[in-house]
Write a protein that holds these residues in place. Sequence first.
Motif, PDB file in Angstrom:
ATOM      1  N   LYS A  65      27.953 -30.583  24.800  1.00 14.51           N
ATOM      2  CA  LYS A  65      26.845 -30.753  23.865  1.00 14.51           C
ATOM      3  C   LYS A  65      27.304 -31.597  22.668  1.00 14.51           C
ATOM      4  O   LYS A  65      28.413 -31.420  22.159  1.00 14.51           O
ATOM      5  CB  LYS A  65      26.361 -29.397  23.355  1.00 14.51           C
ATOM      6  CG  LYS A  65      25.836 -28.488  24.446  1.00 14.51           C
ATOM      7  CD  LYS A  65      24.352 -28.642  24.600  1.00 14.51           C
ATOM      8  CE  LYS A  65      23.767 -27.606  25.509  1.00 14.51           C
ATOM      9  NZ  LYS A  65      23.425 -28.047  26.801  1.00 14.51           N
ATOM     10  N   LYS A  67      27.124 -32.542  18.798  1.00 20.87           N
ATOM     11  CA  LYS A  67      26.772 -31.936  17.515  1.00 20.87           C
ATOM     12  C   LYS A  67      26.336 -32.978  16.494  1.00 20.87           C
ATOM     13  O   LYS A  67      25.479 -32.712  15.660  1.00 20.87           O
ATOM     14  CB  LYS A  67      27.969 -31.162  16.951  1.00 20.87           C
ATOM     15  CG  LYS A  67      28.303 -29.908  17.748  1.00 20.87           C
ATOM     16  CD  LYS A  67      29.559 -29.239  17.260  1.00 20.87           C
ATOM     17  CE  LYS A  67      29.382 -28.556  15.937  1.00 20.87           C
ATOM     18  NZ  LYS A  67      30.560 -27.764  15.542  1.00 20.87           N
ATOM     19  N   GLU A 101      30.629 -36.052  17.582  1.00 22.84           N
ATOM     20  CA  GLU A 101      31.289 -34.756  17.474  1.00 22.84           C
ATOM     21  C   GLU A 101      30.728 -33.903  18.594  1.00 22.84           C
ATOM     22  O   GLU A 101      29.515 -33.794  18.766  1.00 22.84           O
ATOM     23  CB  GLU A 101      31.001 -34.112  16.122  1.00 22.84           C
ATOM     24  CG  GLU A 101      31.680 -32.758  15.990  1.00 22.84           C
ATOM     25  CD  GLU A 101      31.379 -32.050  14.674  1.00 22.84           C
ATOM     26  OE1 GLU A 101      31.871 -30.925  14.514  1.00 22.84           O
ATOM     27  OE2 GLU A 101      30.654 -32.610  13.829  1.00 22.84           O
ATOM     28  N   LYS A 103      30.631 -30.237  20.841  1.00 20.18           N
ATOM     29  CA  LYS A 103      30.820 -28.786  20.794  1.00 20.18           C
ATOM     30  C   LYS A 103      31.905 -28.474  21.817  1.00 20.18           C
ATOM     31  O   LYS A 103      31.822 -28.898  22.976  1.00 20.18           O
ATOM     32  CB  LYS A 103      29.515 -28.079  21.145  1.00 20.18           C
ATOM     33  CG  LYS A 103      29.602 -26.589  21.030  1.00 20.18           C
ATOM     34  CD  LYS A 103      28.246 -25.944  21.272  1.00 20.18           C
ATOM     35  CE  LYS A 103      28.400 -24.439  21.177  1.00 20.18           C
ATOM     36  NZ  LYS A 103      27.144 -23.763  21.426  1.00 20.18           N
TER      37      LYS A 103
END
Length: 160
Positions: A65, A67, A101, A103
């Motif tokens: 995921k 971010k 960024e 996860k």
Amino acid sequence: MIKKTNLKYRPSVFVVAYILKEKKYLLLKRKLHWTGWEFPKGGIEKGETKLETLKREIFEETHLKIKAIKRFNVSGNYLYERELKDRPGFVGQTYSLYAVELKYGEVLIDEHEHSGYSWDVFDKAVKKLSWSNQRRCLAIVNNWLTKMRSEEHTSELQSH
């Protein structure tokens, strides 16, 4: 001899993926077309935006995921080492640089393109990367992250 004006480059994105807390970068072990280390990247498909390409490539190559996304005003191009049968008419790629960024989680690599992955700190990652344009892009993102973290630390000290 091919005229430079006739060279056709495939548009793509370079995506420096990182985990902020540990300041580690994701490298993928390439096996399709060449062998070595790279960060997530991929060609822009017809009708796709750069942002859509970035999200698709991160999903396809990591299943992690996102971010946060940062676009850099950095681009370039490179020639392929040889003609690639799955990219007819293209002699190389252009790229635009992004950082994401991620996860933290288990990376599920695209086994068609990659044989492994690694999370590395900057000094190790920059030595591992196979291509100078990717080393330069990693340094740009690392400098930005270092500056961003330093500014956050300074503002925290000033607020106390």
